[in-house]
Design an enzyme around this catalytic site. Sequence first.
Site, PDB file in Angstrom:
ATOM      1  N   ASP A 150      21.991  44.813  80.560  1.00 12.62           N
ATOM      2  CA  ASP A 150      21.279  45.764  79.721  1.00 12.62           C
ATOM      3  C   ASP A 150      20.262  46.491  80.615  1.00 12.62           C
ATOM      4  O   ASP A 150      19.953  46.034  81.733  1.00 12.62           O
ATOM      5  CB  ASP A 150      20.580  45.015  78.582  1.00 12.62           C
ATOM      6  CG  ASP A 150      19.908  45.957  77.606  1.00 12.62           C
ATOM      7  OD1 ASP A 150      20.534  46.952  77.209  1.00 12.62           O
ATOM      8  OD2 ASP A 150      18.743  45.713  77.255  1.00 12.62           O
ATOM      9  N   ASP A 189      17.021  48.831  79.345  1.00 14.27           N
ATOM     10  CA  ASP A 189      15.642  48.766  78.868  1.00 14.27           C
ATOM     11  C   ASP A 189      15.203  47.316  78.709  1.00 14.27           C
ATOM     12  O   ASP A 189      15.853  46.529  78.027  1.00 14.27           O
ATOM     13  CB  ASP A 189      15.505  49.464  77.507  1.00 14.27           C
ATOM     14  CG  ASP A 189      15.591  50.975  77.610  1.00 14.27           C
ATOM     15  OD1 ASP A 189      15.195  51.516  78.638  1.00 14.27           O
ATOM     16  OD2 ASP A 189      16.057  51.604  76.640  1.00 14.27           O
TER      17      ASP A 189
END
Length: 354
Positions: A32, A34
């Site tokens: 991922d 953020d």
Amino acid sequence: MARDGQERRTERSRPGGSAVALSAAYDTALLDLDGVVYFAGGAAIPYAVEALGAARDGGMRLAYVTNNALRTPDAVAAHLTELGVPAAPGDVVTSAQAVARLIAEDVPEGSRVLVVGGEGLRVALRERGLVPVESADDEPVAVVQGYGGPEMAWGRFAEAAYAVGRGVPWYASNTDLTIPGARGIGPGNGAAVEVVRIATGGRVVPRVAGKPQPPMHRETVLRTGAERPLVVGDRLDTDIEGAFNGGVDSLLVLTGVTDVATLLAAVPEHRPTYVAADLRGLLVGQPEVEPDGDGGFRCGGWRASVSGDALVLEGTAGSDVLDGVRALCGAAWTWAGAGACGLDAGKALARLGL
């Protein structure tokens, strides 16, 4: 080392262990962005650049997997490279790509698709031979919604509602209700999807591609060719649940939205295989969390147990704080079984300085 998929799905009562570095145990990290690689404002999270470089140099493939359908893979790769994490567009997998594949499997090539979102969606649709259009009157055969940024015009939601109200099949890149930004937490694509759902009477829901739904995991594996993937994320309800749904292992890093109290209360599908403070966790093995035969769980210099309605932690001065967290996970998740742990963790966390 990782256990097989069936065990991962049904026996996640404590974090797993690995005798070797995770970057050696798995061939591909599905990362991922953020809260894992960079902050909401775009700056790199401490140690991320160095840890990813070391993992890559050691032979691990790095793929960047995001539910944000706004930016194109080219734009994401350019941002990562600017931060010091060399990446090509092919290293990036977005929910826009996953939802474009879903639509392309359902409609003929060259079909018109009403787009309510940003450039990332349009590029992904064209990649699949579909034609993005802007109006419900353009005779679309599908409607797709993806995050379009804070300046998305209200009229775009109206176009989606007109088409969905006429019975046009509806798709969404993802349904994250919120999205982090430099100024705080804002409404995400899930909030926009709710606007259209309410406007159309609440009777129709879209097909969703993004994490934690299986289409996103499928898209990632198809694009990366991963055989032993490790999902790396900071959110339990997208990254970790997505790994659970895909039957693969996961690493939670505590650099984003999930704190330790939330981790301890996690339901089975939100329990990661491994826990680390940050991406340096890829470069090391993971200690075993062992039941001690007396109702407690030990990891490193810590022992966690349950007394009454509270978690109890005992430890040796100087012991690794993360080992204490792992021991607490064992006690909390075993006590909770198939549910969420509601035990008081306040004093136990205070012993860890958390």
